[in-house]
Scaffold this motif. Structure first.
Motif, PDB file in Angstrom:
ATOM      1  N   PRO A 147       0.824  -1.204   0.000  1.00  0.00           N
ATOM      2  CA  PRO A 147       0.000   0.000   0.000  1.00  0.00           C
ATOM      3  C   PRO A 147       0.863   1.261   0.000  1.00  0.00           C
ATOM      4  CG  PRO A 147      -0.018  -1.030   2.162  1.00  0.00           C
ATOM      5  CD  PRO A 147       0.736  -1.960   1.244  1.00  0.00           C
ATOM      6  N   ALA A 148       0.272   2.365  -0.390  1.00  0.00           N
ATOM      7  CA  ALA A 148       0.994   3.643  -0.415  1.00  0.00           C
ATOM      8  C   ALA A 148       1.303   4.146   0.995  1.00  0.00           C
ATOM      9  CB  ALA A 148       0.175   4.688  -1.181  1.00  0.00           C
ATOM     10  N   ASP A 149       0.538   3.705   1.967  1.00  0.00           N
ATOM     11  CA  ASP A 149       0.690   4.149   3.358  1.00  0.00           C
ATOM     12  C   ASP A 149       1.488   3.114   4.151  1.00  0.00           C
ATOM     13  OD1 ASP A 149       0.414   5.097   5.949  1.00  0.00           O
ATOM     14  OD2 ASP A 149      -1.744   4.767   6.050  1.00  0.00           O
ATOM     15  N   PRO A 150       2.645   3.492   4.698  1.00  0.00           N
ATOM     16  CA  PRO A 150       3.435   2.510   5.454  1.00  0.00           C
ATOM     17  C   PRO A 150       2.730   2.031   6.720  1.00  0.00           C
ATOM     18  CG  PRO A 150       4.378   4.697   5.706  1.00  0.00           C
ATOM     19  CD  PRO A 150       3.314   4.809   4.658  1.00  0.00           C
ATOM     20  N   ILE A 151       1.855   2.848   7.293  1.00  0.00           N
ATOM     21  CA  ILE A 151       1.129   2.408   8.493  1.00  0.00           C
ATOM     22  C   ILE A 151       0.220   1.238   8.145  1.00  0.00           C
ATOM     23  CG2 ILE A 151      -0.510   3.075  10.296  1.00  0.00           C
ATOM     24  CD1 ILE A 151       2.293   4.350  10.601  1.00  0.00           C
ATOM     25  N   ALA A 152      -0.430   1.285   6.976  1.00  0.00           N
ATOM     26  CA  ALA A 152      -1.284   0.180   6.548  1.00  0.00           C
ATOM     27  C   ALA A 152      -0.479  -1.105   6.410  1.00  0.00           C
ATOM     28  CB  ALA A 152      -1.981   0.522   5.228  1.00  0.00           C
ATOM     29  N   LEU A 153       0.720  -1.027   5.832  1.00  0.00           N
ATOM     30  CA  LEU A 153       1.559  -2.217   5.702  1.00  0.00           C
ATOM     31  C   LEU A 153       2.038  -2.685   7.072  1.00  0.00           C
ATOM     32  CD1 LEU A 153       2.849  -4.323   3.888  1.00  0.00           C
ATOM     33  CD2 LEU A 153       4.745  -2.727   3.479  1.00  0.00           C
ATOM     34  N   PHE A 154       2.411  -1.746   7.947  1.00  0.00           N
ATOM     35  CA  PHE A 154       2.823  -2.124   9.299  1.00  0.00           C
ATOM     36  C   PHE A 154       1.698  -2.892   9.998  1.00  0.00           C
ATOM     37  CE2 PHE A 154       2.910  -1.600  13.846  1.00  0.00           C
ATOM     38  CZ  PHE A 154       4.203  -1.983  14.159  1.00  0.00           C
ATOM     39  N   LEU A 155       0.491  -2.360   9.948  1.00  0.00           N
ATOM     40  CA  LEU A 155      -0.634  -3.009  10.608  1.00  0.00           C
ATOM     41  C   LEU A 155      -0.924  -4.384  10.008  1.00  0.00           C
ATOM     42  CD1 LEU A 155      -2.965   0.066  11.136  1.00  0.00           C
ATOM     43  CD2 LEU A 155      -1.591  -1.136  12.870  1.00  0.00           C
ATOM     44  N   ASP A 156      -0.749  -4.528   8.698  1.00  0.00           N
ATOM     45  CA  ASP A 156      -0.925  -5.830   8.053  1.00  0.00           C
ATOM     46  C   ASP A 156       0.110  -6.821   8.570  1.00  0.00           C
ATOM     47  OD1 ASP A 156      -1.955  -7.743   6.108  1.00  0.00           O
ATOM     48  OD2 ASP A 156      -0.149  -7.301   4.939  1.00  0.00           O
TER      49      ASP A 156
END
Length: 172
Positions: free
Chosen positions: A28-37
């Motif tokens: 995803p463009a948002d690193p927070i979204a990838l972190f949460l995943d």
């Protein structure tokens, strides 16, 4: 280093063969979204202490230190953690509010490095965090401080058994 220690260290396995796959093109463009995943996957896999990270700080003169902490929350894109202001890390953050977090999950061959500027959260937020601690007895600790690291860089690293590791970096 002794030859026997070197051989013993070199014989240790790096990573298992059955690591998760990661394609940066699908990130995803948002690193927070990838972190949460990735954090969700670590939780689902039952990894021990997936919220634990190494916090690296430095004095204004550049003397570095690190220690293990736990993630308290992610709020408005900032990674929250806590400590006493009178601790070594509290003093270093007061003098040099730059830090790095490193989450490492060897069972799945993943680590996440987060670099940024640290700010203080409010006295109310710090008191609420203190009271949420296991075994809190309701008495406030005025030295307890909730911090927020605002990322300027986030790097995701996926190990590969063939040592062709994958890095995906966000510059914010």
């Amino acid at each position: 280093m002794t030859d026997s220690l070197r051989r013993q260290l070199r014989a240790l396995p790096d990573f298992p063969d059955n690591l998760p796959l990661f394609d940066p093109a699908t990130a995803p463009a948002d690193p927070i979204a990838l972190f949460l995943d990735w954090l969700g996957q670590a939780l689902a896999a039952g990894l021990p202490a997936p919220h634990a990270f190494s916090l690296a700080t430095a004095t204004p003169e550049g003397a570095v230190s690190s220690r293990m902490l736990i993630l308290k929350d992610i709020e408005a894109g900032a990674f929250c953690f806590a400590s006493t202001r009178s601790s070594r890390k509290g003093g270093e953050l007061a003098g040099n509010p730059q830090a790095a977090l490193n989450f490492y999950w060897p069972a799945v061959g993943r680590q996440i490095r987060v670099v940024g500027t640290v700010s203080l959260r409010s006295a109310d937020a710090s008191a609420a965090d203190w009271n949420d601690r296991p075994g809190a007895d309701g008495s406030a600790n005025p030295a307890w401080q909730l911090y927020a690291l605002h990322p300027t860089e986030v790097e995701f690293w996926q190990a590969s058994a063939d040592r062709h590791h994958i890095r995906h970096r966000y510059a914010l």
